[in-house]
Design a protein around this motif. Sequence first.
Motif, short mmCIF file in Angstrom:
data_model
loop_
_atom_site.label_atom_id
_atom_site.label_comp_id
_atom_site.label_asym_id
_atom_site.label_seq_id
_atom_site.Cartn_x
_atom_site.Cartn_y
_atom_site.Cartn_z
N CYS A 29 26.06 77.25 21.29
CA CYS A 29 27.19 77.62 22.56
C CYS A 29 28.42 77.94 21.98
O CYS A 29 28.97 77.62 21.00
N GLY A 30 29.16 79.05 22.58
CA GLY A 30 30.31 79.32 21.99
C GLY A 30 30.50 80.96 21.90
O GLY A 30 29.65 81.44 21.46
N ASP A 31 31.85 81.44 21.76
CA ASP A 31 31.96 83.09 21.38
C ASP A 31 32.17 82.89 19.86
O ASP A 31 33.40 82.30 19.24
N PRO A 32 31.70 83.62 19.21
CA PRO A 32 31.65 83.84 17.88
C PRO A 32 33.10 84.35 17.20
O PRO A 32 33.79 83.97 16.16
N ASP A 33 34.05 85.13 18.16
CA ASP A 33 35.07 85.64 18.00
C ASP A 33 36.17 84.56 18.29
O ASP A 33 37.62 84.99 17.94
N ALA A 34 36.01 83.50 18.92
CA ALA A 34 36.91 82.61 19.50
C ALA A 34 37.91 82.21 18.10
O ALA A 34 37.20 81.81 17.19
N ARG A 35 39.07 81.81 18.58
CA ARG A 35 39.83 81.36 17.42
C ARG A 35 39.60 79.76 17.19
O ARG A 35 39.59 78.95 18.21
N VAL A 36 39.73 79.12 15.96
CA VAL A 36 39.41 77.66 15.75
C VAL A 36 40.58 77.17 15.04
O VAL A 36 41.28 77.80 14.08
N HIS A 37 41.20 76.13 15.81
CA HIS A 37 42.31 75.43 15.15
C HIS A 37 42.19 73.96 14.73
O HIS A 37 42.62 73.39 14.10
N ARG A 38 40.91 73.42 15.48
CA ARG A 38 40.72 72.11 15.58
C ARG A 38 38.97 72.05 15.50
O ARG A 38 38.54 72.73 16.29
N ILE A 39 38.51 71.32 14.72
CA ILE A 39 37.23 71.11 14.51
C ILE A 39 36.74 69.54 14.76
O ILE A 39 37.31 68.65 14.05
N LEU A 40 35.64 69.21 15.42
CA LEU A 40 35.37 67.63 15.64
C LEU A 40 33.92 67.59 15.22
O LEU A 40 32.92 68.46 15.46
N LEU A 41 33.51 66.83 14.08
CA LEU A 41 32.13 66.63 13.63
C LEU A 41 31.54 65.26 14.20
O LEU A 41 32.37 64.24 14.37
N VAL A 42 30.39 65.46 14.66
CA VAL A 42 29.64 64.40 15.18
C VAL A 42 28.32 64.34 14.98
O VAL A 42 27.75 65.28 14.39
N VAL A 43 27.65 63.29 15.06
CA VAL A 43 26.27 62.97 14.82
C VAL A 43 25.40 63.72 16.16
O VAL A 43 24.56 64.34 15.88
N ASP A 44 25.98 63.10 17.19
CA ASP A 44 25.38 63.61 18.44
C ASP A 44 26.23 64.30 19.48
O ASP A 44 27.24 63.79 19.84
N PRO A 45 25.85 65.38 20.08
CA PRO A 45 26.52 66.16 21.20
C PRO A 45 26.21 65.76 22.42
O PRO A 45 25.32 66.07 22.90
N VAL A 46 26.84 64.46 22.72
CA VAL A 46 26.60 63.79 24.02
C VAL A 46 27.86 63.78 25.09
O VAL A 46 29.14 64.31 24.49
N ALA A 47 27.61 63.37 26.08
CA ALA A 47 28.95 63.25 26.97
C ALA A 47 30.14 62.87 26.24
O ALA A 47 31.37 63.22 26.71
N GLU A 48 30.00 61.48 25.59
CA GLU A 48 31.23 60.96 24.94
C GLU A 48 31.92 61.64 23.87
O GLU A 48 32.93 61.79 23.94
N THR A 49 30.92 62.54 23.23
CA THR A 49 31.88 63.30 21.99
C THR A 49 32.36 64.29 22.40
O THR A 49 33.21 64.85 21.92
N ILE A 50 31.62 65.00 23.68
CA ILE A 50 32.26 66.12 24.05
C ILE A 50 33.43 65.95 24.87
O ILE A 50 34.56 66.68 24.60
N ALA A 51 33.62 64.72 25.48
CA ALA A 51 35.00 64.22 26.05
C ALA A 51 35.91 64.02 24.89
O ALA A 51 37.22 64.42 25.08
N GLU A 52 35.52 63.52 23.84
CA GLU A 52 36.13 63.27 22.77
C GLU A 52 36.99 64.73 22.14
O GLU A 52 38.16 64.87 21.74
N ALA A 53 36.13 65.48 22.17
CA ALA A 53 36.46 66.90 21.75
C ALA A 53 37.51 67.44 22.54
O ALA A 53 38.67 68.15 22.16
N LYS A 54 37.27 67.36 23.86
CA LYS A 54 38.30 67.89 24.79
C LYS A 54 39.66 67.07 24.79
O LYS A 54 40.58 67.72 24.78
#
Length: 274
Positions: A29-54
Motif C-alpha cells: 500500500c502506498g505511493d512509491p514517490d511519496a516523501r518519508v519523514h517518519r517510519i514506524l516499525l511493527v510486528v503486525d499491521p493491525v488497527a492499533e498499530t495503524i492508529a499509532e502510525a497516524k
Amino acid sequence: MRVADVVDTVHGWYPPETAESWDAVGLSCGDPDARVHRILLVVDPVAETIAEAKENGVQLMISHHPLLLRGVHSVAASTPKGSLVHRLISDRIALLTAHTNADVANPGVSDALAARFELRDTRPLVAAAVGGHGRVGDLPAPLPLRDFAQLAAKVLPASAVGVRAAGDPDRLIRRVAVCGGAGDSFLADATAAGVDAYVTADLRHHPVSEHLAAGGPALLDVGHWSSERPWLDQLAARLSATFGARVGGSGDAATVKVLVSDRVTDPWTVHARR
C-alpha cells in the motif's frame, strides 16, 4: 527521502525472492514517490498499530507480518482487511512488509532473537540459500532449564503469553537453538543440531509431548510477538545508519525519524493462573 528509496534499501537486505512461495512481501500500500519523514516499525499491521502510525505522523509503516497474506476478493471498507487498507490510504501511510525474507536473512529475525540471549558462535539451524532458518549458538554460561526460562522472561518483551518451558527443570542448558515465530516444523532439526534447548513460539501439545518422549532438547515457547519483536530494533538500527537518522531522534540531526512500536499485538490478552 521517498518511499521507493526505503523499499529498495529494505529489499536489498531482505530480497523478496528469498521469501516463501506462499508469502506476501513488499510494498502492499502506498505511493512509491511519496516523501518519508517518519517510519514506524511493527510486528503486525493491525488497527492499533495503524492508529499509532497516524498519531505519530508516520508516512511509512514497515511490518513483519503481511496485511494481505491470504487472497481476498474485496477491500471494501466494510471488511476487516479492507477497512485497514482504507485507513492506510486515507491517512497516506505506505505499508511495506518483510516476512519470511527477513526470517532467512543474515542478519534477520532469528539473529535478533539470538542476540537477546547473547548466543555465541551462531550458525543457521536449517541451511537456506540466504542465511537460513533459525540460529544455533552457545550461552555465555550454562544454566539449568528453570533459570534459562527466567532469563527468557527477562530479556524478551513481555506479553500475556509469557514463557513456557518443557523438559527437566534441572537440565543444564549450554547450546541453544532459536527461531522467531512459529517454529514447530524445526523440532527435528533442533534435535539433530544437538542443542540443549530450543526457543520458539506457537508450539502444540502433541508434537511437544512426542518430541520430549523421543529424547529431544528442552523447549521454550515464548509467544509469537515476543519472539519477533527484537527484530524491529535490529531493523531500526540499520535504517538509522543508512539514512542518517537517530532512533527516536528529532530536529535537524535526524533526516528520518525511526519509531519502534512496543504495542503488544498477540491476540492473547489475559494470562490467568490458579
